[in-house]
Design a protein around this motif. Structure first.
Motif, PDB file in Angstrom:
ATOM      1  N   ALA A  87       6.114  16.240  -2.988  1.00 14.46           N
ATOM      2  CA  ALA A  87       6.850  17.240  -2.887  1.00 14.46           C
ATOM      3  C   ALA A  87       8.241  16.876  -3.042  1.00 14.46           C
ATOM      4  N   GLU A  88       8.658  15.572  -2.791  1.00 12.41           N
ATOM      5  CA  GLU A  88       9.746  15.265  -3.218  1.00 12.41           C
ATOM      6  C   GLU A  88      10.470  14.916  -4.382  1.00 12.41           C
ATOM      7  N   GLY A  89       9.663  14.623  -5.018  1.00 11.98           N
ATOM      8  CA  GLY A  89      10.252  14.059  -6.416  1.00 11.98           C
ATOM      9  C   GLY A  89      10.864  12.419  -6.110  1.00 11.98           C
ATOM     10  N   SER A  90      11.520  12.265  -6.759  1.00  9.96           N
ATOM     11  CA  SER A  90      11.810  10.855  -7.010  1.00  9.96           C
ATOM     12  C   SER A  90      12.446  10.022  -5.763  1.00  9.96           C
ATOM     13  N   ALA A  91      12.825  11.336  -4.789  1.00 12.60           N
ATOM     14  CA  ALA A  91      13.784  11.092  -3.349  1.00 12.60           C
ATOM     15  C   ALA A  91      12.289  10.547  -2.531  1.00 12.60           C
ATOM     16  N   GLY A  92      10.949  10.787  -2.534  1.00 11.79           N
ATOM     17  CA  GLY A  92      10.065  10.949  -1.749  1.00 11.79           C
ATOM     18  C   GLY A  92       9.274   9.436  -1.772  1.00 11.79           C
ATOM     19  N   ILE A  93       9.673   8.712  -3.619  1.00 11.42           N
ATOM     20  CA  ILE A  93       9.306   7.090  -2.899  1.00 11.42           C
ATOM     21  C   ILE A  93       9.713   6.039  -3.492  1.00 11.42           C
ATOM     22  N   GLU A  94      11.075   6.436  -2.793  1.00  6.09           N
ATOM     23  CA  GLU A  94      12.547   5.495  -3.352  1.00  6.09           C
ATOM     24  C   GLU A  94      12.003   4.218  -2.328  1.00  6.09           C
ATOM     25  N   ASP A  95      11.692   4.286  -0.944  1.00  8.82           N
ATOM     26  CA  ASP A  95      11.557   3.402  -0.121  1.00  8.82           C
ATOM     27  C   ASP A  95      10.523   2.678  -0.965  1.00  8.82           C
ATOM     28  N   LEU A  96       9.544   3.255  -1.407  1.00  7.89           N
ATOM     29  CA  LEU A  96       8.194   2.178  -2.245  1.00  7.89           C
ATOM     30  C   LEU A  96       9.241   1.070  -3.230  1.00  7.89           C
ATOM     31  N   VAL A 136       1.040  -0.557   0.555  1.00  3.11           N
ATOM     32  CA  VAL A 136       0.029   0.214   0.578  1.00  3.11           C
ATOM     33  C   VAL A 136       1.004   1.331   0.001  1.00  3.11           C
ATOM     34  N   ALA A 137       0.344   1.996  -1.056  1.00  6.45           N
ATOM     35  CA  ALA A 137       1.123   3.525  -0.883  1.00  6.45           C
ATOM     36  C   ALA A 137       0.112   4.651  -0.854  1.00  6.45           C
ATOM     37  N   ILE A 138       1.042   5.427   0.483  1.00  5.02           N
ATOM     38  CA  ILE A 138       0.034   6.494   1.052  1.00  5.02           C
ATOM     39  C   ILE A 138       0.097   7.323  -0.084  1.00  5.02           C
ATOM     40  N   ASN A 139      -0.615   8.157  -0.485  1.00  6.62           N
ATOM     41  CA  ASN A 139      -0.175   9.178  -1.135  1.00  6.62           C
ATOM     42  C   ASN A 139      -0.464  10.325  -0.763  1.00  6.62           C
ATOM     43  N   HIS A 140       0.540  11.214   0.068  1.00  9.56           N
ATOM     44  CA  HIS A 140       0.749  11.749   1.084  1.00  9.56           C
ATOM     45  C   HIS A 140       0.312  13.636   0.861  1.00  9.56           C
ATOM     46  N   PHE A 141      -0.523  13.954   1.565  1.00 10.21           N
ATOM     47  CA  PHE A 141      -1.174  14.910   1.520  1.00 10.21           C
ATOM     48  C   PHE A 141      -0.565  16.029   2.939  1.00 10.21           C
TER      49      PHE A 141
END
Length: 256
Positions: free
Chosen positions: A110-119, A76-81
């Motif tokens: 907000a952070e681009g690709s860095a913000g989704i690296e864990d996923l 599950v990816a929580i798309n952050h607001f």
């Protein structure tokens, strides 16, 4: 569009036709959507409401169960607001963990690709684990109305699909003409597992009325029109593209 629509069509139609076997799936969720499924009005979604999040998680749980029915491991990816609070995010993570899965906070807006690296790392892990045992929900040989009913009962958790005799006769005629092997493409509201857009959460036992069926012989599926859904989306008189432009620095403006 929930996984009861997009994912089901991808698994049962696209993968069947193309011979694809997905190795992993990402289920995208937002705290705002979960609060709405928990009974919060749209104008109040920016306020913290942990109880509404917990109540709305029943909807997310249904989507997780549905994806797993196809034998595909999911994250599950929580798309952050920016309005999401830490307590609300933790409530989602705790719920997903209780189902034996993992929820990862994604800050790519907000952070681009860095913000989704864990996923990304988690998806690679799932895909390379060999855990997937993909299979469509129904066999080609099943009757057309039985295919519709299978989706209603297993994905929407309804009691049954209902249709007038004219609809059933049309499906039978297509079977006689050699189209019975085709998959079905369900057209219904994206706001609910039922055909009532106001019935949120994870309803069960509802009937799904099929008011019309259409044969898309070239594309290779039969469309079932359910409830009051419109098949052509409404478009604004002035499209958003008219507000998008390049400024003097060559940068795009007007996207948001």
């Amino acid at each position: 569009f929930g996984a009861d629509l997009g994912a089901e069509k991808f698994f049962d139609i696209k993968c069947r036709k193309a011979g694809l076997k997905p190795a992993a799936a990402v289920i995208v969720a937002t705290v705002r959507a979960l609060k709405m499924n928990g009974g919060v009005k749209k104008e109040d979604l920016g306020q913290e409401n942990i109880e509404a999040v917990k109540k709305g998680c029943a909807n997310l749980g249904r989507h997780i169960e549905n994806v797993k029915q196809f034998g595909v491991p999911a994250v599950v990816a929580i798309n952050h607001f920016h309005s999401d609070t830490q307590a609300e995010i933790q409530a989602v993570k705790d719920f997903v963990a209780s189902m034996g899965e993992e929820a990862i906070l994604c800050r790519h807006w907000a952070e681009g690709s860095a913000g989704i690296e864990d996923l990304a790392h988690k998806v690679v892990q799932l895909a390379e684990s060999g855990a997937a045992q993909f299979a469509p929900l129904y066999a080609d040989e099943l009757g057309l109305f039985d295919k519709i009913n299978t989706i209603v009962q297993r994905i929407y958790r309804g009691s049954e699909a209902i249709a007038d005799k004219s609809v059933r006769d049309q499906l039978h005629a297509w079977e006689q003409q050699g189209y019975g092997h085709l998959p079905v493409c369900m057209a219904k509201t994206q706001y609910s597992f039922s055909t009532d857009p106001n019935l949120r959460g994870a309803p069960t036992g509802h009937t799904v009325p099929v008011r019309e069926v259409r044969l898309s012989a070239g594309a290779g599926f039969v469309v079932a029109i359910c409830g009051e859904v419109m098949t052509m989306p409404g478009l604004p008189k002035v499209p958003s593209s008219e507000k998008i432009f390049l400024n003097e620095h060559g940068q795009i403006e007007g996207l948001f």
